[in-house]
Design a protein around this motif. Structure first.
Motif, PDB file in Angstrom:
ATOM      1  N   PRO A  92      -4.177   0.077  16.364  1.00  0.00           N
ATOM      2  CA  PRO A  92      -5.074  -0.864  15.689  1.00  0.00           C
ATOM      3  C   PRO A  92      -6.211  -1.372  16.579  1.00  0.00           C
ATOM      4  CG  PRO A  92      -2.869  -1.803  15.958  1.00  0.00           C
ATOM      5  CD  PRO A  92      -2.780  -0.376  16.345  1.00  0.00           C
ATOM      6  N   ASP A  99      -2.936  -4.984  12.542  1.00  0.00           N
ATOM      7  CA  ASP A  99      -3.626  -5.348  11.311  1.00  0.00           C
ATOM      8  C   ASP A  99      -2.687  -4.967  10.175  1.00  0.00           C
ATOM      9  OD1 ASP A  99      -3.844  -2.598  11.270  1.00  0.00           O
ATOM     10  OD2 ASP A  99      -5.916  -2.612  11.940  1.00  0.00           O
ATOM     11  N   PRO A 100      -2.955  -5.479   8.968  1.00  0.00           N
ATOM     12  CA  PRO A 100      -2.048  -5.185   7.863  1.00  0.00           C
ATOM     13  C   PRO A 100      -1.836  -3.679   7.681  1.00  0.00           C
ATOM     14  CG  PRO A 100      -3.569  -6.912   7.244  1.00  0.00           C
ATOM     15  CD  PRO A 100      -4.008  -6.423   8.589  1.00  0.00           C
ATOM     16  N   ALA A 101      -2.885  -2.888   7.949  1.00  0.00           N
ATOM     17  CA  ALA A 101      -2.762  -1.434   7.783  1.00  0.00           C
ATOM     18  C   ALA A 101      -1.706  -0.878   8.739  1.00  0.00           C
ATOM     19  CB  ALA A 101      -4.108  -0.765   8.048  1.00  0.00           C
ATOM     20  N   PHE A 102      -1.700  -1.408   9.951  1.00  0.00           N
ATOM     21  CA  PHE A 102      -0.761  -0.942  10.965  1.00  0.00           C
ATOM     22  C   PHE A 102       0.675  -1.283  10.559  1.00  0.00           C
ATOM     23  CE2 PHE A 102       1.280  -1.670  15.235  1.00  0.00           C
ATOM     24  CZ  PHE A 102       1.327  -0.344  15.601  1.00  0.00           C
ATOM     25  N   LEU A 103       0.850  -2.524  10.067  1.00  0.00           N
ATOM     26  CA  LEU A 103       2.180  -2.946   9.632  1.00  0.00           C
ATOM     27  C   LEU A 103       2.674  -2.075   8.486  1.00  0.00           C
ATOM     28  CD1 LEU A 103       1.863  -6.797   9.806  1.00  0.00           C
ATOM     29  CD2 LEU A 103       3.726  -5.454  10.735  1.00  0.00           C
ATOM     30  N   LYS A 115      -2.540 -12.819   6.178  1.00  0.00           N
ATOM     31  CA  LYS A 115      -1.103 -12.942   6.475  1.00  0.00           C
ATOM     32  C   LYS A 115      -0.556 -11.664   7.102  1.00  0.00           C
ATOM     33  CE  LYS A 115       0.925 -16.425   3.524  1.00  0.00           C
ATOM     34  NZ  LYS A 115       1.905 -16.768   2.514  1.00  0.00           N
ATOM     35  N   GLY A 116       0.591 -11.778   7.729  1.00  0.00           N
ATOM     36  CA  GLY A 116       1.269 -10.588   8.241  1.00  0.00           C
ATOM     37  C   GLY A 116       0.807 -10.171   9.617  1.00  0.00           C
ATOM     38  N   ASN A 117       0.112 -11.030  10.336  1.00  0.00           N
ATOM     39  CA  ASN A 117      -0.406 -10.661  11.637  1.00  0.00           C
ATOM     40  C   ASN A 117      -0.424 -11.897  12.530  1.00  0.00           C
ATOM     41  OD1 ASN A 117      -2.103 -10.165  13.799  1.00  0.00           O
ATOM     42  ND2 ASN A 117      -3.649  -9.096  12.600  1.00  0.00           N
ATOM     43  N   ARG A 126      -8.855   1.227  16.565  1.00  0.00           N
ATOM     44  CA  ARG A 126      -9.532   1.247  15.250  1.00  0.00           C
ATOM     45  C   ARG A 126     -10.580   0.146  15.174  1.00  0.00           C
ATOM     46  NH1 ARG A 126      -4.520   2.825  12.243  1.00  0.00           N
ATOM     47  NH2 ARG A 126      -3.908   0.662  12.143  1.00  0.00           N
ATOM     48  N   ARG A 166       6.679   4.394   7.667  1.00  0.00           N
ATOM     49  CA  ARG A 166       7.317   5.354   8.566  1.00  0.00           C
ATOM     50  C   ARG A 166       8.832   5.119   8.620  1.00  0.00           C
ATOM     51  NH1 ARG A 166       6.026   4.833  14.696  1.00  0.00           N
ATOM     52  NH2 ARG A 166       3.862   4.846  14.067  1.00  0.00           N
ATOM     53  N   GLN A 176       1.755   0.906   7.787  1.00  0.00           N
ATOM     54  CA  GLN A 176       2.006   2.234   8.346  1.00  0.00           C
ATOM     55  C   GLN A 176       3.420   2.295   8.954  1.00  0.00           C
ATOM     56  OE1 GLN A 176      -1.105   2.866  11.160  1.00  0.00           O
ATOM     57  NE2 GLN A 176      -0.378   4.880  11.805  1.00  0.00           N
TER      58      GLN A 176
END
Lengths: 323, 515
Positions: free
Chosen positions: B120, A46-50, B430-432, B123, A56, A52
């Motif tokens: 993820p 998910d965008p949060a993981f990316l 986007k981004g996934n 989560r 890092r 993160q």
């Protein structure tokens, strides 16, 4: 000589930094980043993981900041962490160094030794059958794609004849020690080293032959003949030594690549060398690891260029006078 | 008398058969392709990491081939009548590989802390969970916000592995040195990793299932070239070739070798389904009739028989037939060139060339792209095949920079976990590369999926998923291709090689070698 070397060393450091900066931008110009690749592999993201992951790895910082951080740590001889493998880059390169050096040095010795000998032998028998055969074989090895030669080697010597192991650095799980282990590694080394060596051997043979024929037509050789020296002595002492300059250049170039690894051969033979480390790092956009391999191999190329130049002066005294 | 003899004979045979099972000892050589970056599956969950790490770490449950939960670290469990409270009782005498006891505190730490930060998929599952508590050392209670029936199928080893609290608590999870020398509870312990060569696991003598595992050692060998991997199996250096680790065109030759067995089992939980993303934001893919024409144009039987050697199954719609709630509903799309041409004519398609982005996963996918190009050009859709490596493919699909793109995704045991993410409006981001990449949006379907996820009991979910499948098959947001079959090829001396729905990663504890 000392002044020459120190001047060249200083230049080399500047060139190395330039190469590092250039590589840095080249790698970042490729589409995708390590976070996207890692998220992609996770099968879920998910965008949060990316975000993160990017935090890092410091990929959320502006590019010039990332460059500054990287170059300043390289100057302190710290090549950073591999994003993906979560280990220091130097450790990863160090782990692969013995296998890489073993393979490339063996191939280097095989190709240089056999290549120069075959080339010299052929040139002394110009136009005779030995020359024709050597030239033909050299041409074949020169023109054959390495991976094909490698696969054919495996098919013949491993699958059909069963003489040699077809892949790996040693027999996995055999737990050999001492001499038994050395023999085991040697058996595994034969196919990849020969395959890699044959190509360069062909190059050396062709170059030595051509160069010796050229030198053989020069006046000083005629003089030597007129003095009544034996043909063997003329070939070895006078022609070969003078004909070696291009060979030294080529050997210098090949030696510079010793540490860079041989991606194709390492892949086909599952040889745990630096070439594959670099290739994997490239496809996974593991920037630090890839840059690390580039820095180390660029340093080696520069070092061997320097050694080549020094050798030039030893082989050909005229260079000392003019420079 | 004769009856007595045959009865004793039958008894004798059964007992010898029982004895024939469970011969301890021996080692196995397996392929791991590509070499994983790490085998700590709390942070790294790609296929190769799971293949090795699944022997080291375990979750509360594992699943049989029908996705029925079976005990793993939990020896028993109960679900309250309202479907809101799941109570798990842990196995007795479970020890970490460093000798420390495993307790409910480790489960709490993993579920509430570690995995919430690093995983993820976990989560997502936890969005349905209100609290995780441990009344005592042996009991863990998950309290749900709503009756999320899929929860019981969401506890696979790679979604919720139980990780050692005493090693990770208070450290930087990403760089903890233990990641390099993993400590789990599983049937095998980590011994050595020679990067670029092999990973070596050894039997865990203190494993809580008495008598298991049978094997003493596992070697996962790294052989980067496809042809060399096949040769390694041919020459007997490798005993097990996990599904998907040799090129498909090598499979017919390998499976015909003497003493060679194959199985398609062990992919029921992942249930990989392949399809073409059709970028719904762009013309002509925004037209449902165009998308239906694509479906009719594709010769999927050919792809299965020729490119995939007959393994797998033509997909009927968004759900793999291995998944609960799958239903074989209408409409379906057999290969029908005329029908495709008719539909294209009807919408007045102008013959604008489209770009096709293949999956950069080797030769099979490249050939498949060529087959699709041929199929589409036959009905009058000109196709240009693009090139990208893995990083480029990820970037292009997750930023929606494509016309048509290949993909395949795992469905992870339940449509509410692994299917609706690809079609719901809320999943357009986007981004996934794993969400609603095609940009399909249908409020009616969103509602169906949302209700189906939390409907209780399961029979109510079935009704809603039937409707959702029908709706999607009418709208064709993506062009479904095949339920992929990845046969595991192995030396027939290896027994019980696949015993769970997740296959090789979990089954080595049961595998043994026939003498």
């Amino acid at each position: 000589m000392l002044r020459f070397i120190s001047g060249r060393l200083l230049k080399a450091v500047v060139i190395l930094i330039c190469i590092t900066v250039l590589n840095f931008f080249l790698i970042h110009a490729a589409p995708g980043d390590p976070a996207a690749v890692m998220a992609g592999e996770a099968g879920d993201a998910d965008p949060a993981f990316l975000q993160q992951l990017r935090e890092r790895f410091g990929l959320d910082k502006p590019l010039y900041m990332q460059l500054w951080i990287y170059v300043s740590s390289v100057v302190q001889l710290d090549l950073g962490y591999s994003y993906r493998q979560q280990l220091p880059v130097l450790q990863l390169i160090g782990e692969r160094l013995p296998a890489t050096l073993l393979l490339s040095l063996s191939a280097f010795v095989i190709s240089l030794g056999l290549g120069v000998a075959a080339g010299a032998f052929a040139s002394a028998r110009q136009g005779k059958w030995a020359d024709t055969i050597i030239s033909l074989v050299a041409l074949i090895f020169y023109a054959t794609p390495l991976f094909w030669l490698a696969l054919m080697g495996v098919l013949l010597f491993s699958v059909q004849l069963g003489w040699l192991p077809g892949f790996g650095y040693e027999t996995v799980g055999a737990n050999y020690t001492g001499l038994a282990r050395a023999i085991d590694i040697f058996m595994h080394l034969i196919l990849p080293a020969m395959t890699l060596g044959l190509f360069f051997m062909a190059v050396y043979a062709r170059m030595t032959r051509a160069s010796m024929l050229e030198v053989g037509r020069l006046d000083f050789v005629k003089t030597a003949k007129a003095k009544g020296l034996r043909p063997g002595v003329i070939q070895r002492r006078h022609v070969l030594r003078n004909a070696l300059l291009p060979v030294v250049t080529l050997a210098g170039l090949q030696a510079g690549q010793l540490v860079g690894g041989a991606v194709l051969i390492e892949t086909v033979f599952a040889w745990p060398g630096i070439g594959r480390l670099m290739f994997d790092a490239l496809s996974q956009r593991d920037y630090n690891l890839l840059l690390g391999v580039f820095v180390v191999s660029a340093a080696m190329v520069l070092l061997f260029n320097l050694i080549t130049d020094v050798l030039y002066r030893l082989v050909d005294p005229r260079i000392k006078v003019t420079s | 008398m004769r009856r007595l003899i045959s009865a004793s004979l039958a008894l004798f045979m059964t007992t010898t058969a029982a004895f024939a099972q469970a011969v301890p000892g021996g080692k196995l050589n397996l392929i791991v392709q590509p070499e994983p970056p790490s085998i700590m599956i709390g942070t790294t969950t790609n296929g190769p990491a799971l293949l090795v790490g699944g022997n080291i770490y375990e979750s509360l449950l594992r699943y049989d081939e029908n996705l029925k939960p079976e005990p793993s670290l939990a020896k028993s469990w109960t679900v309250s009548d309202d479907g809101l409270t799941y109570t798990f009782t842990l196995q007795d005498d479970v020890k970490w590989h460093d000798g420390k006891p495993m307790t409910s505190a480790d489960v709490l730490f993993s579920a509430n802390d570690y995995l919430m930060k690093m995983q993820p998929r976990h989560r997502n599952l936890m969005t349905h969970v209100e609290s995780v508590t441990a009344p005592d050392d042996k009991t863990v209670v998950f309290k749900l916000k709503e009756p999320f029936e899929a929860f019981i199928r969401g506890l696979a080893f790679y979604t919720m592995p139980v990780l050692p609290k005493h090693i990770y608590e208070g450290t930087d999870y990403a760089t903890n040195p233990a990641n390099d020398k993993p400590i789990g509870t599983g049937p095998f312990k980590f011994d050595e990793w020679k990067r670029g060569s092999y990973i070596h696991l050894v039997k865990n003598p203190d494993y809580y299932v008495k008598g298991k595992p049978y094997l003493d050692e596992l070697y996962y060998q790294v052989i980067p070239d496809g042809a060399s991997r096949s040769v390694a199996f041919e020459t007997g250096n490798i005993d097990v070739v996990p599904g998907g680790s040799v090129e498909n065109f090598d499979i017919p030759r390998l499976k015909d070798l003497p003493n060679t067995c194959t199985t398609e089992k062990g992919w029921e939980y992942f249930a990989p389904l392949s399809w073409l993303w059709l970028n719904n934001r762009k013309a002509p893919m925004d037209n449902v009739k165009f998308r239906q024409a694509v479906m009719y144009a594709l010769d999927r039987e050919f792809a299965k028989d020729v490119l995939w050697n007959g393994y797998g199954k033509v997909a009927t719609g968004p759900l793999s037939s291995k998944l609960p709630f799958y239903k074989d509903v209408e409409p379906k799309y057999p290969h029908d060139v005329e029908k495709a041409k008719e539909l294209l004519k009807e919408i007045g398609y102008d013959g604008k060339p489209l770009k096709l982005l293949p999956l950069p996963y080797g030769e099979t996918w490249q050939r498949w792209a060529e087959a699709v190009k041929q199929n589409l050009e036959e009905v009058g859709i000109p196709i240009e095949i693009e090139a990208a490596d893995v990083a480029g493919w990820n970037q292009r699909t997750s930023n929606w920079e494509y016309d048509i793109a290949f993909t395949y995704l795992y469905q992870n045991g339940d449509p509410a976990i692994g299917v609706d993410r690809n079609y719901k409006t809320s999943q357009i981001a986007k981004g996934n590369p794993f969400n609603n990449v095609e940009g399909y949006s249908n409020p009616e379907l969103d509602k169906l999926f949302d209700e189906a996820a939390v409907a209780y009991p399961a029979s109510k979910r079935q009704e809603l998923y039937d409707q959702a499948q029908k709706k999607l098959q009418e709208d064709v947001p993506v062009a479904w291709l095949l339920e992929l079959g990845f046969p595991t090829i192995y030396n027939c001396k290896v027994q019980d090689i696949v015993t769970t729905a997740s296959g090789l990663p979990e089954s080595m504890r049961d595998a043994w070698i026939k003498k």
